[in-house]
Design a protein around this motif. Structure first.
Motif, short mmCIF file in Angstrom:
data_model
loop_
_atom_site.label_atom_id
_atom_site.label_comp_id
_atom_site.label_asym_id
_atom_site.label_seq_id
_atom_site.Cartn_x
_atom_site.Cartn_y
_atom_site.Cartn_z
N GLU A 160 0.85 -1.19 0.00
CA GLU A 160 0.00 0.00 0.00
C GLU A 160 0.89 1.25 0.00
OE1 GLU A 160 -2.38 2.80 -0.29
OE2 GLU A 160 -3.34 0.82 -0.25
N ASP A 161 0.67 2.13 -1.00
CA ASP A 161 1.48 3.35 -1.12
C ASP A 161 1.37 4.25 0.10
OD1 ASP A 161 2.73 3.12 -3.68
OD2 ASP A 161 0.77 3.42 -4.62
N ALA A 162 0.19 4.32 0.69
CA ALA A 162 -0.04 5.28 1.77
C ALA A 162 0.46 4.80 3.12
CB ALA A 162 -1.55 5.57 1.86
N VAL A 163 1.03 3.59 3.17
CA VAL A 163 1.46 3.02 4.45
C VAL A 163 2.96 3.14 4.59
CG1 VAL A 163 1.70 0.87 5.76
CG2 VAL A 163 -0.49 1.44 4.66
N PHE A 175 -1.68 -7.90 6.87
CA PHE A 175 -1.38 -6.49 7.08
C PHE A 175 -1.16 -5.79 5.75
CE2 PHE A 175 -0.15 -8.62 10.94
CZ PHE A 175 -0.56 -7.76 11.95
N LEU A 176 -1.22 -4.47 5.77
CA LEU A 176 -0.73 -3.65 4.68
C LEU A 176 0.73 -3.32 4.95
CD1 LEU A 176 -3.70 -1.12 4.30
CD2 LEU A 176 -3.31 -3.23 3.00
N PHE A 177 1.55 -3.25 3.89
CA PHE A 177 2.95 -2.93 4.10
C PHE A 177 3.42 -1.92 3.07
CE2 PHE A 177 2.63 -6.85 1.61
CZ PHE A 177 3.43 -6.59 0.51
N GLY A 178 4.36 -1.08 3.48
CA GLY A 178 4.84 0.00 2.64
C GLY A 178 6.15 -0.30 1.95
N GLY A 179 6.66 0.70 1.23
CA GLY A 179 7.85 0.52 0.44
C GLY A 179 9.09 0.21 1.25
N ASN A 180 9.19 0.76 2.47
CA ASN A 180 10.37 0.48 3.28
C ASN A 180 10.43 -0.98 3.70
OD1 ASN A 180 8.11 0.87 4.88
ND2 ASN A 180 9.23 1.82 6.56
N VAL A 181 9.27 -1.60 3.91
CA VAL A 181 9.23 -3.02 4.25
C VAL A 181 9.73 -3.85 3.07
CG1 VAL A 181 7.72 -4.96 4.84
CG2 VAL A 181 7.36 -2.72 5.91
N LYS A 206 0.95 -4.44 -12.00
CA LYS A 206 1.19 -3.13 -11.39
C LYS A 206 2.49 -3.17 -10.61
CE LYS A 206 -0.75 0.28 -8.17
NZ LYS A 206 -1.86 0.58 -7.23
N TRP A 207 3.44 -2.29 -11.01
CA TRP A 207 4.68 -2.12 -10.27
C TRP A 207 4.47 -1.12 -9.14
CZ3 TRP A 207 8.82 -5.09 -10.74
CH2 TRP A 207 9.06 -5.76 -11.94
N MET A 208 5.18 -1.32 -8.03
CA MET A 208 5.12 -0.39 -6.91
C MET A 208 6.51 -0.24 -6.30
SD MET A 208 1.58 -1.60 -4.98
CE MET A 208 1.65 -0.22 -3.82
N PHE A 209 6.68 0.85 -5.58
CA PHE A 209 7.88 1.10 -4.77
C PHE A 209 9.16 1.02 -5.62
CE2 PHE A 209 5.11 -1.32 -1.56
CZ PHE A 209 4.37 -0.19 -1.26
N ASN A 210 9.19 1.83 -6.69
CA ASN A 210 10.37 1.89 -7.56
C ASN A 210 10.72 0.53 -8.14
OD1 ASN A 210 10.82 4.72 -7.14
ND2 ASN A 210 11.75 4.23 -5.16
N ASN A 211 9.69 -0.15 -8.61
CA ASN A 211 9.86 -1.46 -9.28
C ASN A 211 10.47 -2.53 -8.37
OD1 ASN A 211 8.80 -0.21 -11.49
ND2 ASN A 211 10.63 -0.38 -12.75
N LYS A 212 10.15 -2.45 -7.08
CA LYS A 212 10.66 -3.46 -6.15
C LYS A 212 9.63 -4.55 -5.86
CE LYS A 212 13.96 -0.37 -3.96
NZ LYS A 212 14.33 0.38 -2.74
N ILE A 213 8.38 -4.36 -6.31
CA ILE A 213 7.34 -5.37 -6.17
C ILE A 213 6.35 -5.19 -7.31
CG2 ILE A 213 5.96 -3.93 -4.61
CD1 ILE A 213 5.11 -6.52 -3.18
N VAL A 214 5.88 -6.30 -7.87
CA VAL A 214 4.89 -6.23 -8.94
C VAL A 214 3.77 -7.22 -8.64
CG1 VAL A 214 6.12 -7.95 -10.38
CG2 VAL A 214 4.53 -6.33 -11.44
N THR A 215 2.55 -6.75 -8.84
CA THR A 215 1.37 -7.61 -8.72
C THR A 215 0.94 -8.05 -10.12
OG1 THR A 215 0.61 -6.47 -6.72
CG2 THR A 215 -1.02 -7.75 -7.95
#
Length: 267
Positions: A160-163, A175-181, A206-215
């Motif tokens: 989740e971007d907002a977490v 849980f929801l987890f953010g980019g730092n996780v 969908k890529w998230m967190f600077n291409n560190k995870i993709v769904t």
């Protein structure tokens, strides 16, 4: 385990920097040799500074040493409950353990009620050990999915971007987890990115967190009503990536369903 190694580990732990798993095992084995020779009623000579619960509050323990003085200049007696509830139970306990091994006659560690397998599984130390030294490879997958714990979190958690860090999940599990996780997990496990599913994305991937995870989502027009496209991810022999996006099968090519699909409350 030499004195120089112990001194280096103590300074490292004072900076709240974790030891390697091999170093932790060696430290625990050496501490066991020392502790097993101590009495149930251990003699402690005065002068001594007596300390109560720490509960994983590492930076507050550093304040304690500022007030009371560093070991071995000060003789310490800790009355247990070193772990649980705080965020740094591992570093807290390892620092005390390293001081015990380095200065066995200057620091006494008494076991508290939280130094037990059952309690730490409830109040946090067990899960913290798994996060910092465990592996998803050791999870017992031959079970029904529990309501909480590592197995549940692995199957139900979403990015989740907002977490920032971890947050409560609207699914009611995981849980929801953010980019730092994600960054921390990828670094710890020496991987480039996480590829996961189990969450509808309208574009198929969908890529998230600077291409560190993709769904990756591969069910087009989910539940025959969402209108999304689907995707698959192809990796060649050099791990080059190519997404192939596709739409739902034409209506005329579909058979007649036997019954209406069950509603899906957890996208």
């Amino acid at each position: 385990m030499g004195t120089s190694d112990l001194d280096r580990q103590i300074e490292q732990l004072k900076r709240c920097e974790p030891l390697t798993e091999a170093e932790v095992k060696a430290l625990c084995l050496k501490a066991m040799e020392i502790l097993v020779d101590e009495s149930n009623v251990q003699r402690v000579d005065a002068p001594v500074t007596i300390c109560g619960d720490i509960h994983g509050q590492f930076y507050d323990m550093k304040e304690l040493f500022k007030v009371g003085g560093d070991c071995p200049k000060t003789n310490y007696l800790f009355l247990g409950d070193f772990v649980d509830r705080g965020f740094y139970s591992v570093e807290t306990f390892l620092l005390l353990l390293a001081l015990k091994v380095r200065y066995p006659d200057r620091i006494t560690l008494i076991r508290g009620n939280h130094e037990s397998r059952q309690i730490t599984q409830v109040y946090g130390f067990y899960d913290e050990c798994l996060r910092k030294y465990g592996s998803i490879r050791v999870i017992d997958r031959k079970q029904e999915v529990p309501h909480d714990g590592a197995m549940c979190d692995l199957l139900w958690s979403d990015p989740e971007d907002a977490v920032d860090g971890w947050g409560l999940s609207p699914r009611g599990a995981g849980f929801l987890f953010g980019g730092n996780v994600v960054s921390s997990f990828n670094h710890t496990n020496n991987i480039d990115y996480i590829c996961r599913a189990h969450q509808l994305v309208m574009e198929g991937f969908k890529w998230m967190f600077n291409n560190k995870i993709v769904t990756v989502w591969s069910a087009p027009n989910y539940c025959y009503r969402c209108g999304n496209v689907a995707a698959i991810l192809e990796l060649d022999e050099n791990l080059n990536k190519q997404f192939r996006v596709f739409e739902a099968a034409p209506h005329e090519s579909r058979g007649v369903p036997a019954k209406r699909p069950a509603p899906d409350y957890f996208l």
